[in-house]
Design an enzyme around this catalytic site. Structure first.
Site, short mmCIF file in Angstrom:
data_model
loop_
_atom_site.label_atom_id
_atom_site.label_comp_id
_atom_site.label_asym_id
_atom_site.label_seq_id
_atom_site.Cartn_x
_atom_site.Cartn_y
_atom_site.Cartn_z
CG ASP A 206 -1.93 1.12 1.21
OD1 ASP A 206 -2.65 0.90 0.75
OD2 ASP A 206 -1.50 2.29 1.89
CD GLU A 247 14.38 -15.46 3.43
OE1 GLU A 247 13.53 -16.04 4.15
OE2 GLU A 247 14.94 -14.54 3.78
C1 NOJ Z 1 -4.34 3.36 -0.70
C2 NOJ Z 1 -5.62 2.41 -0.63
O1 NOJ Z 1 -5.85 1.88 -1.74
C3 NOJ Z 1 -6.71 3.26 -0.11
O2 NOJ Z 1 -7.99 2.68 0.09
C4 NOJ Z 1 -6.15 3.63 1.52
O3 NOJ Z 1 -7.10 4.61 2.03
C5 NOJ Z 1 -4.98 4.20 1.20
N1 NOJ Z 1 -3.82 3.80 0.58
C6 NOJ Z 1 -3.90 4.61 2.70
O4 NOJ Z 1 -3.80 3.15 3.18
#
Ligand code: NOJ
Length: 535
Positions: A206, A247
């Site tokens: 993310d 790994e």
């Molecule tokens: C990107 C994610 O796809 C989104 O849903 C989220 O709110 C933000 N990153 C923060 O984690």
């Protein structure tokens, strides 16, 4: 093309994104859960996808739909248990479906033990060094330490009772971690191992470009994101992640918002991430020149690093495809353009989404399908008093937020709540008419979106010319995209998409494999229609 090498499955995979909260409700309490997913695994196998990417399913107060993680080693009780997650991963694998989990390295929940300890320990403590705590500016420290804008509009600093401020690029419930701290790096490498050991085949990372900050946290000039986006130090972080992933033969997939294609591709060098979401493609209009430009740039910048491209039309953050393509302005990811009441033509949007499905499934590399895309679900209007997404509130109520693409799925037309499984009102309301999109109804209709996706994924899986490999453009009229997927003449795949007003003649072929809509009486491809042909 040869059968995909099991070690490089990710180079050609069709990956289905599961937003657990809204996929299927196994216990009937109105929230989707792992039991719901397990019960629907046969549906996913029949759909024909190679992997599932699960949005965060960990313990979370859900201040941002689970992107505020309190404990990565526990499943949120609303979704199930760790034992159930392990079962789900192995049951899916038995059906030939791999699992990708979502790791959120930029921030944790304010309920995470680290942050609670940091608050309790006070200024100057080692606990606070895991985050970005700073004194404020101004005479009494009453001003935030810098001027960084939030990814969600609003402030990026919150002051705690002892007077210090902490950084959060998203909501105050999502404090940013300090990646200059070795314990933060160690913890994430341990987490990767934890999930790979439980059978995960890949990790979606993310906000992957935001993780490392300029240590001085300097003010940023307008439009200057260099203090907190795409910092060179990130490559070192992802190189260590790659060593861990290797790994386990695990795959790393970046959610990377890096507009400069050269900078983007640097993350995909052989010792860094395997792939990243192609948001450029998602952000383009339904326009032949636009899409072709995106395809060409994508392939050009992936080639030198040897990474496969990915194709994304939708996800849990953006307007659903059929709604977007039915709008006058159909560019994908400009949150600022999400506005209440933006008109859309759903018939037009659906025609285009069908054609876009065949286009994206024919392009070289891996492809993502967001749950409900295979049902042609539109973006839903959520009543104001039911909106949950913090983006809505942080925009001062001008942006409807992202709930409209997160509505519980319709499974059976005649069951309560369209068969989502809930025995009580689901966490987000389903709009009127939702049952018309139900999977059971669509399964019985050869012309439905679901039947199109099933047929396309089946052909893509079993036939030559799909997934990783070369693409060659064929000559075509303006407004028509036409390409073939083999170097040689024999049994290549041809994909033609007509975005022009006039019907398009088909290039020479031996058979029509699939079309997104009927050909006209003269065997031509009408506007907003795609065809797959055998050469
Ligand atoms: C990107 C994610 O796809 C989104 O849903 C989220 O709110 C933000 N990153 C923060 O984690």
């Amino acid at each position: 093309m040869a059968a995909p090498n099991p070690d490089t499955w990710w180079r050609s995979a069709a990956i289905y994104q599961v937003y657990v909260r809204s996929f299927a409700d196994g216990d009937g309490n109105g929230t989707g859960d792992l039991a719901g997913v397990r019960a629907r695994l046969p549906y996913l196998a029949e759909l024909g996808v190679d992997a599932l990417w699960f949005n965060p399913w960990y313990l979370s107060p859900m201040a941002d739909g689970g992107y505020d993680v309190a404990d990565y080693r526990a499943i949120d009780p609303a979704f199930g248990t760790l034992a159930e997650a392990e079962k789900l991963i192995s049951e899916a694998r038995e059906l030939g479906i791999r699992t990708i989990v979502d790791i959120v390295p930029n921030h944790v929940s304010d309920q995470h033990v680290w942050f609670r300890a940091a608050l309790a320990a006070g200024p100057g403590s080692p606990e606070r060094e895991l985050f970005h705590f700073r004194p404020g500016r101004g005479e009494n420290g009453e001003l935030p330490p810098n001027n960084w804008p939030s990814q969600f509009s609003g402030n990026t600093w919150t002051r705690v009772p002892d007077g210090e401020w902490y950084l959060h690029l998203f909501t105050p419930e999502q404090p940013d971690l300090n990646w200059a701290h070795p314990a933060v790096r160690q913890e994430h490498e341990d987490l990767l191992r934890f999930w790979f050991e439980r059978g995960a085949a890949g990790v979606r990372i993310d906000s992957a470009a935001l993780v490392v900050k300029d240590p001085d946290l300097p003010d940023a000039a307008d439009d200057d994101t260099t203090p907190y986006v795409d910092r060179d130090e990130l490559h070192d972080v992802y190189r260590s992640w790659r060593a861990v992933a290797d790994e386990f033969d695990g795959v790393l997939i970046g959610e990377l918002w890096v507009p400069d294609p050269d900078r983007f591709a640097r993350y995909l060098r052989p010792d860094e991430l395997h792939t990243a979401f192609n948001f450029d493609f998602l952000a383009r209009s339904w326009d032949a020149a636009e899409l072709r430009a995106s395809i060409d740039t994508t392939l050009a910048y992936h080639a030198p690093v040897g990474a496969p491209a990915t194709w994304v039309l939708c996800n849990h953050d953006v307007t659903r495809t059929v709604t977007r393509y039915g709008r006058a302005d159909d560019t994908g990811f400009d949150f600022a353009k999400k506005r209440f009441g933006t008109p859309t033509d759903l018939d037009l949007g659906t025609r285009r989404a069908r054609a876009a499905a065949l286009l994206s499934l024919a392009l070289p590399g891996a492809v993502y399908v967001y749950q409900g895309e295979e049902l042609g679900l539109p973006e839903a209007d959520i009543p104001l008093d039911r909106i949950e997404d913090p983006m809505h509130f942080r925009s001062g109520g001008t942006d409807p937020g992202r709930d409209g693409c997160r509505v519980p799925l319709p499974w059976s037309a005649d069951a309560p709540y369209a068969g989502f499984g809930a025995q009580t009102e689901p966490w987000l309301p389903q709009p009127e008419g939702w049952a018309a999109y139900a999977a059971d109804r669509q399964a019985a209709d050869p012309d439905s979106m679901l039947s199109l996706y099933r047929a396309a994924l089946e052909i893509r899986r079993s036939g030559p010319g799909f997934g990783d490999g070369p693409l060659t453009w064929l000559p075509s009229e303006p407004g028509v995209l036409s390409f073939t997927r083999t170097d040689g003449p024999a049994d290549g795949l041809i994909c033609v998409v007509n975005l022009a007003e006039a019907p398009a003649g088909l290039p020479g072929h031996t058979s029509v494999l699939l079309t997104s809509g009927p050909l006209d009486d003269e065997g031509r491809l009408p506007r907003d229609t795609a065809a797959w042909l055998r050469a």
